[in-house]
Motif scaffolding. Structure first.
Motif, PDB file in Angstrom:
ATOM      1  N   LEU A 226       3.669   1.125  -6.383  1.00  0.00           N
ATOM      2  CA  LEU A 226       5.101   1.127  -6.620  1.00  0.00           C
ATOM      3  C   LEU A 226       5.794   2.120  -5.708  1.00  0.00           C
ATOM      4  CD1 LEU A 226       4.959   1.192 -10.504  1.00  0.00           C
ATOM      5  CD2 LEU A 226       5.465  -0.769  -9.059  1.00  0.00           C
ATOM      6  N   ASP A 227       6.976   1.718  -5.226  1.00  0.00           N
ATOM      7  CA  ASP A 227       7.755   2.628  -4.388  1.00  0.00           C
ATOM      8  C   ASP A 227       9.226   2.436  -4.692  1.00  0.00           C
ATOM      9  OD1 ASP A 227       7.778   3.368  -0.800  1.00  0.00           O
ATOM     10  OD2 ASP A 227       8.276   4.558  -2.588  1.00  0.00           O
ATOM     11  N   ALA A 228      10.037   3.427  -4.284  1.00  0.00           N
ATOM     12  CA  ALA A 228      11.487   3.306  -4.452  1.00  0.00           C
ATOM     13  C   ALA A 228      12.176   3.998  -3.304  1.00  0.00           C
ATOM     14  CB  ALA A 228      11.922   3.933  -5.763  1.00  0.00           C
ATOM     15  N   ALA A 229      13.364   3.448  -2.941  1.00  0.00           N
ATOM     16  CA  ALA A 229      14.125   4.050  -1.837  1.00  0.00           C
ATOM     17  C   ALA A 229      14.567   5.450  -2.223  1.00  0.00           C
ATOM     18  CB  ALA A 229      15.327   3.173  -1.522  1.00  0.00           C
ATOM     19  N   GLU A 230      14.785   6.276  -1.202  1.00  0.00           N
ATOM     20  CA  GLU A 230      15.185   7.665  -1.440  1.00  0.00           C
ATOM     21  C   GLU A 230      16.454   7.752  -2.272  1.00  0.00           C
ATOM     22  OE1 GLU A 230      13.925  10.610  -0.952  1.00  0.00           O
ATOM     23  OE2 GLU A 230      15.773  11.574  -1.636  1.00  0.00           O
ATOM     24  N   VAL A 231      17.414   6.871  -1.972  1.00  0.00           N
ATOM     25  CA  VAL A 231      18.709   6.947  -2.650  1.00  0.00           C
ATOM     26  C   VAL A 231      18.590   6.617  -4.149  1.00  0.00           C
ATOM     27  CG1 VAL A 231      19.345   4.538  -2.231  1.00  0.00           C
ATOM     28  CG2 VAL A 231      21.118   6.284  -2.414  1.00  0.00           C
ATOM     29  N   HIS A 232      17.499   5.960  -4.516  1.00  0.00           N
ATOM     30  CA  HIS A 232      17.322   5.611  -5.919  1.00  0.00           C
ATOM     31  C   HIS A 232      16.456   6.588  -6.682  1.00  0.00           C
ATOM     32  CE1 HIS A 232      18.274   1.234  -4.665  1.00  0.00           C
ATOM     33  NE2 HIS A 232      19.367   1.821  -5.157  1.00  0.00           N
TER      34      HIS A 232
ATOM     35  N   SER B 171       0.854  -1.196   0.000  1.00  0.00           N
ATOM     36  CA  SER B 171       0.000   0.000   0.000  1.00  0.00           C
ATOM     37  C   SER B 171       0.880   1.233   0.000  1.00  0.00           C
ATOM     38  CB  SER B 171      -0.916  -0.008   1.227  1.00  0.00           C
ATOM     39  OG  SER B 171      -0.107   0.073   2.389  1.00  0.00           O
ATOM     40  N   GLY B 172       0.302   2.348  -0.199  1.00  0.00           N
ATOM     41  CA  GLY B 172       1.067   3.596  -0.289  1.00  0.00           C
ATOM     42  C   GLY B 172       1.753   3.657  -1.649  1.00  0.00           C
ATOM     43  N   GLY B 173       2.646   4.610  -1.889  1.00  0.00           N
ATOM     44  CA  GLY B 173       3.386   4.641  -3.158  1.00  0.00           C
ATOM     45  C   GLY B 173       2.516   5.040  -4.326  1.00  0.00           C
ATOM     46  N   LEU B 174       2.975   4.734  -5.507  1.00  0.00           N
ATOM     47  CA  LEU B 174       2.315   5.165  -6.736  1.00  0.00           C
ATOM     48  C   LEU B 174       1.379   4.066  -7.237  1.00  0.00           C
ATOM     49  CD1 LEU B 174       2.171   7.164  -9.175  1.00  0.00           C
ATOM     50  CD2 LEU B 174       4.055   5.847 -10.147  1.00  0.00           C
ATOM     51  N   PRO B 175       0.100   4.363  -7.384  1.00  0.00           N
ATOM     52  CA  PRO B 175      -0.819   3.349  -7.923  1.00  0.00           C
ATOM     53  C   PRO B 175      -0.612   3.212  -9.437  1.00  0.00           C
ATOM     54  CG  PRO B 175      -2.028   5.275  -7.050  1.00  0.00           C
ATOM     55  CD  PRO B 175      -0.578   5.621  -7.071  1.00  0.00           C
ATOM     56  N   ALA B 176      -0.623   1.940  -9.888  1.00  0.00           N
ATOM     57  CA  ALA B 176      -0.443   1.723 -11.324  1.00  0.00           C
ATOM     58  C   ALA B 176      -1.195   0.479 -11.749  1.00  0.00           C
ATOM     59  CB  ALA B 176       1.045   1.567 -11.644  1.00  0.00           C
ATOM     60  N   THR B 177      -1.589   0.438 -13.017  1.00  0.00           N
ATOM     61  CA  THR B 177      -2.278  -0.735 -13.554  1.00  0.00           C
ATOM     62  C   THR B 177      -1.320  -1.484 -14.465  1.00  0.00           C
ATOM     63  OG1 THR B 177      -4.198   0.729 -13.686  1.00  0.00           O
ATOM     64  CG2 THR B 177      -4.414  -1.462 -14.652  1.00  0.00           C
ATOM     65  N   VAL B 178      -1.265  -2.810 -14.274  1.00  0.00           N
ATOM     66  CA  VAL B 178      -0.353  -3.601 -15.098  1.00  0.00           C
ATOM     67  C   VAL B 178      -0.931  -3.766 -16.498  1.00  0.00           C
ATOM     68  CG1 VAL B 178       0.747  -5.842 -15.380  1.00  0.00           C
ATOM     69  CG2 VAL B 178       0.493  -4.844 -13.099  1.00  0.00           C
ATOM     70  N   ARG B 179      -0.141  -3.404 -17.496  1.00  0.00           N
ATOM     71  CA  ARG B 179      -0.608  -3.522 -18.882  1.00  0.00           C
ATOM     72  C   ARG B 179      -0.011  -4.752 -19.569  1.00  0.00           C
ATOM     73  NH1 ARG B 179      -4.683  -1.036 -18.547  1.00  0.00           N
ATOM     74  NH2 ARG B 179      -4.772   1.228 -18.490  1.00  0.00           N
ATOM     75  N   MET B 180       1.276  -4.989 -19.305  1.00  0.00           N
ATOM     76  CA  MET B 180       1.979  -6.077 -20.013  1.00  0.00           C
ATOM     77  C   MET B 180       2.990  -6.701 -19.068  1.00  0.00           C
ATOM     78  SD  MET B 180       2.489  -7.197 -23.276  1.00  0.00           S
ATOM     79  CE  MET B 180       4.039  -6.816 -24.042  1.00  0.00           C
ATOM     80  N   VAL B 181       3.176  -8.030 -19.214  1.00  0.00           N
ATOM     81  CA  VAL B 181       4.237  -8.680 -18.446  1.00  0.00           C
ATOM     82  C   VAL B 181       5.136  -9.403 -19.433  1.00  0.00           C
ATOM     83  CG1 VAL B 181       4.758 -10.432 -16.722  1.00  0.00           C
ATOM     84  CG2 VAL B 181       2.779  -8.949 -16.419  1.00  0.00           C
ATOM     85  N   GLU B 182       6.427  -9.058 -19.457  1.00  0.00           N
ATOM     86  CA  GLU B 182       7.353  -9.725 -20.388  1.00  0.00           C
ATOM     87  C   GLU B 182       8.293 -10.622 -19.603  1.00  0.00           C
ATOM     88  OE1 GLU B 182       9.320  -6.706 -22.668  1.00  0.00           O
ATOM     89  OE2 GLU B 182       7.537  -6.205 -23.836  1.00  0.00           O
ATOM     90  N   GLN B 183       8.131 -11.919 -19.779  1.00  0.00           N
ATOM     91  CA  GLN B 183       9.001 -12.865 -19.072  1.00  0.00           C
ATOM     92  C   GLN B 183      10.180 -13.152 -19.974  1.00  0.00           C
ATOM     93  OE1 GLN B 183       7.774 -14.661 -16.197  1.00  0.00           O
ATOM     94  NE2 GLN B 183       5.535 -14.549 -16.322  1.00  0.00           N
ATOM     95  N   LEU B 184      11.368 -12.641 -19.588  1.00  0.00           N
ATOM     96  CA  LEU B 184      12.511 -12.781 -20.468  1.00  0.00           C
ATOM     97  C   LEU B 184      13.385 -13.969 -20.108  1.00  0.00           C
ATOM     98  CD1 LEU B 184      13.508  -9.032 -20.727  1.00  0.00           C
ATOM     99  CD2 LEU B 184      12.254 -10.400 -22.372  1.00  0.00           C
TER     100      LEU B 184
END
Lengths: 282, 343, 298
Positions: B323-329, B276-289
């Motif tokens: 989605l979230d990311a550490a401050e340093v990133h 929870s928290g962070g940026l809400p996003a909807t998954v459009r595509m998943v690429e399994q490489l």
């Protein structure tokens, strides 16, 4: 210092001036005969007798040109040349298009050897064919006729080769797709293949027109009457052997060259582009 | 005779190159200053049209700068001919003389200098050996493969023992496999020859793996210069941030990832899915490489890509995630200037 | 297999016009001329005697033919190397991007607009002592040149014909070589430049080798033209000042106004076939001999 990288480089300063000087000098040498001829053609008759070698006529006059036109019957000569050249050019384009299409888009047994046979005809010089052709034309009673001048020239392997080169660059898929749509060969030729090679056809037309206009040996061999004489063989009749009429000859050459000069300058770029169009891929 | 000093250093000060005149003038290179240190493998990186090749050609002497100065080893070489600059150039198309054998090609620079036939042969043979070309010396370029031709071009450059090597996208005409092999060989060559190399490419993989320093250019401007790590970890502009790294850094409009009026960039590998928290996003595509998974999402109209281990469970298409990311990133950029805002 | 035969009818139809024309007016004359070459005919062409294959050898060995052949060879030796060198020289000279170079290129190409007949007549007038400007000019440069005029002096007649021919072909050579120059990759020059090669070195190491095939082609065309020389001889010298007749070319020997064999179709054919063979051999020799030194790109 300029980025002096060799050909098609940009020049600056002293090198530029030097280059211009050299170019101008050479251009002068190349143009000199044309210049001298032009000047002489514009001299009046008396001026030509009094100052035959001066390079600047006292008065410019068109009289000599007019006289040459009249005495040499240049009008009729030019008309004859035009008729022959135009018909031959059209004929060569038609025969080349057809034959090139057959070699490029059709498949038939013996295609390879046939093409080589066509190419081999390039080796046979006019000096050889004229001997027998003279006789053939004579037996057809085509001496002193337009047909005699035109018919033997209606097909050239050079033209076939040139057009075939361009046709070969047309992707096979294009022909196959058209075939699937039910497009027959003649339609394909007219609506697809021919438009694609327009620059080459332009160059071929120019080449053929020039070549036919310049023909000397063949007309010389079969034309003896005044009605069908062409300009190249007719000009020398202005050479009456008298020194003071030589400027008529000069005037004649000026008139005879004018149409070609104009045509060439107008179509210069097409000529080079058309000749190299097929070669780039091949 | 040559204007080379023992220190093979190249310095460019405020170099500008314009083509054309007046209103239609095009600035291929706009006020670029950079230093290439002795023994550097300096990469000029950027998309086509950014001016990198023009810059290289000015260093080699094939073009003159419109303004600014070029120094090679402390000597100002603006008006000096290439042959006196002691710079060798490897062209993208190799520029091998088709009518000469490989050996004659390699010997050519020495022939120009007037060296004797014997000397030339000896030097050419040792350059050929260094590049594994000994058995191909009698062949003409038409009889050599792309990779072999490229090595002949290299041999021709090293036979001169120049102060500086200029290379203009030498690997772009090779197929992918050959390219990666040759990359390693070039790095090895750099070490063995202890040379100073200035190398132009649009391929960031080459830049990151081969260079000691990278200069990123765009539209004639120098965007950033630094080691590959610096350029990756602390990109100076949005352009650098999105040009380097595959998939590129997600640079999000102001206010989307966090409140404020700066652009925020986060690399795909630094984004985490949080409950929870962070940026809400909807998954459009998943690429399994295979070795990793790319999850392509849509966050309020912005495309956001996130990288996951192949083992981690991938969200379903259409799922709503955070989605979230550490401050340093988090990288912040000024929306107007596109420059990095120092943290 | 069936597809091959399906196209046959239409192929025949399309090839027919060209095949008929070429067959009747190129192939047939070739074959017939070889046949006729055995014969010797009288003026009416009706009564002919068969001389056998030996006639070819006889005509070839005859003084007249040898003389004409030698003249023609001399003409070629003058026109081809000089014409080629001038064409390359001018093309390289005009291959720079300076303003107005288009004008110079047009000037250098201009002689392609003149026919052989026109060019010959132009030079005929120029070389006449009373009317033309050149004899005085040449006399000024080389005082030992005699005054009857270059075309009337047996020593200078052939060079004079060569001069007019070189000038007439200059445009063609220039255009062809210029087009070929455009095809030389600029990077070859740049690479040579960075390696320190000066203008002359770049010319001999890049320009000339890359022009090889084109120069071969041009050389074959120019040589063929020289050996076919007819109009220039007919208009300038009619075979050349008597009695040496130094300008009588092989073609003029066959077709000229003063030709002795004008009405003998047998001998005409013999000589014409021999000329054809000479041309073939020349083309073959040039391709073989120069091919080794010519490079055909990668």
């Amino acid at each position: 210092m300029a980025a002096d990288t060799g050909a098609t480089e940009v020049l600056h300063g002293a090198r530029k001036v030097g280059r211009y000087a050299l170019l101008s000098f050479v251009a002068f040498l190349v143009l000199f005969p044309i210049y001298a001829t032009l000047m002489q053609a514009l001299k009046s008759g008396p001026d030509a007798i009094d100052h035959p070698k001066s390079l600047l006529p006292i008065n410019f006059t068109l009289d000599t040109l007019r006289a040459a036109w009249r005495i040499g019957d240049l009008g009729r000569l030019m008309v004859n040349s035009v008729i022959v050249a135009v018909v031959v050019t059209l004929g060569v384009i038609v025969t080349s298009l057809l034959a090139a299409y057959a070699f490029a888009f059709l498949d038939f047994p013996g295609k390879g050897p046939t093409f080589i046979a066509f190419l081999a005809t390039l080796l046979v010089p006019a000096e050889l064919t004229v001997v027998v052709n003279q006789r053939t034309i004579n037996s057809l009673d085509w001496i002193n006729s337009y047909q005699g001048l035109i018919v033997p020239l209606l097909a050239t392997t050079f033209g076939i080769f040139l057009v075939r080169q361009v046709f070969l660059t047309v992707p096979k898929e294009l022909r196959e797709a058209a075939a699937l749509d039910g497009v027959g060969h003649f339609r394909f030729l007219w609506e697809v293949a021919m438009p694609l090679c327009r620059p080459t056809l332009g160059a071929l037309a120019l080449f053929t027109f020039l070549g036919t206009w310049n023909q000397y040996l063949w007309p010389q061999a079969i034309i003896t009457d005044d009605n069908h004489r062409t300009i190249q063989i007719g000009l020398e009749r202005l050479k009456t052997g008298k020194i003071d009429t030589l400027n008529l000859v000069t005037a004649g050459t000026v008139i005879a060259s004018l149409p070609i000069f104009v045509v060439l300058i107008a179509f210069q770029r097409q000529l080079v582009r058309g000749l190299t169009a097929g070669a780039v891929k091949g | 005779m040559a204007y080379c000093s023992d220190v093979a250093q190249v310095r460019l000060e405020h170099i500008t190159k314009s083509f054309g005149e007046g209103a239609a003038a095009l600035k291929a290179v706009d006020d670029v200053s950079l230093d290439v240190e002795d023994h550097d493998f300096m990469i000029l990186l950027g998309p086509s049209g950014c001016g990198k090749s023009t810059l290289l050609r000015m260093i080699a002497g094939l073009e003159n700068p419109t303004s600014g100065d070029i120094f090679i080893g402390d000597v100002k070489v603006n008006d000096v001919e290439p042959k006196l600059r002691d710079v060798a150039m490897v062209f993208q198309s190799y520029a091998l003389y088709p009518h000469k054998t490989a050996q004659a090609n390699i010997e050519f620079p020495l022939k120009v200098r007037g060296e004797s036939k014997v000397d030339r042969a000896v030097k050419a043979k040792s350059a050929a050996e260094a590049l594994g070309l000994t058995e191909y010396l009698d062949r003409k370029p038409g009889q050599l493969s792309g990779g072999q031709r490229q090595r002949v071009a290299l041999a021709r450059a090293i036979v001169r023992q120049p102060s500086v090597f200029c290379m203009d996208e030498p690997l772009s005409n090779l197929d992918a496999k050959l390219r990666s092999e040759t990359r390693a060989e070039l790095v090895d060559l750099h070490r063995r020859l202890d040379a100073t190399i200035i190398y132009v490419t649009h391929d960031q993989v080459e830049a990151m793996t081969m260079g000691t320093r990278v200069a990123v250019m765009s539209r004639g401007h120098l965007q950033q210069i630094g080691t590959p790590q610096e350029v990756y970890a602390r990109p100076a502009t949005v352009f650098v941030a999105t040009f380097i790294g595959t998939p590129p850094m997600n640079v999000m409009p102001a206010g989307l990832f966090e409140r404020g009026d700066t652009l925020v960039g986060v690399r795909p590998e630094h984004l985490r899915v949080v409950p929870s928290g962070g940026l809400p996003a909807t998954v459009r595509m998943v690429e399994q490489l295979g070795h990793e998974t790319l999850v392509i999402c849509d966050a309020a109209g912005t495309r956001v890509v996130l990288r996951q281990d192949a083992e981690a469970p991938a969200p379903a298409i259409g799922a709503e995630i955070n989605l979230d990311a550490a401050e340093v990133h988090r990288h912040r950029f000024d929306a107007a200037t596109q420059n990095r805002i120092a943290a | 297999m069936r597809r091959k035969w399906r196209d046959l009818p239409i192929a025949v139809g399309m090839l027919a016009p060209s095949a008929v024309i070429l067959g009747m007016f190129v192939v047939y004359p070739l074959v017939r001329a070889i046949q006729l070459g055995h014969l010797r005919c009288d003026a009416t062409g009706k009564r002919c005697r068969d001389g056998g294959w030996g006639q070819y050898v006889d005509v070839f060995r005859s003084n007249q033919f040898q003389h004409a052949l030698a003249n023609t060879a001399r003409l070629a030796l003058m026109t081809v190397p000089i014409g080629l060198a001038l064409g390359v020289g001018l093309a390289v000279l005009a291959d720079k991007q300076i303003r107005g170079v288009g004008f110079f290129r047009t000037v250098f190409s201009s002689t392609v607009a003149t026919s052989i007949a026109v060019a010959s007549l132009v030079w005929f007038v120029l070389l006449q002592p009373q009317v033309g400007v050149l004899p005085d000019l040449f006399h000024g440069i080389i005082p030992s040149l005699k005054q009857p005029g270059l075309l009337q002096d047996p020593g200078t007649a052939l060079p004079a014909v060569a001069l007019s021919s070189i000038w007439a072909s200059l445009g063609f050579t220039f255009i062809v070589i210029t087009a070929a120059l455009q095809g030389i990759p600029r990077e070859l020059y740049e690479s040579a430049f960075v390696d320190g090669a000066g203008g002359w070195m770049r010319f001999t190491n890049v320009t000339l080798p890359m022009l090889g095939p084109t120069m071969l082609f041009t050389s074959v065309v120019l040589t063929t033209r020289a050996f076919q020389a007819y109009a220039e001889v007919a208009l300038l010298t009619q075979g050349g000042p008597e009695p040496q007749r130094p300008t009588e070319s092989v073609a003029y020997l066959i077709y000229g106004q003063t030709s002795l064999i004008k009405n003998d179709i047998g001998l005409k054919s013999t000589a014409a076939v021999l000329l054809f063979l000479v041309l073939l051999v020349l083309a073959f020799v040039q391709f073989r001999g120069l091919d080794k030194r010519v490079h055909y790109g990668s």
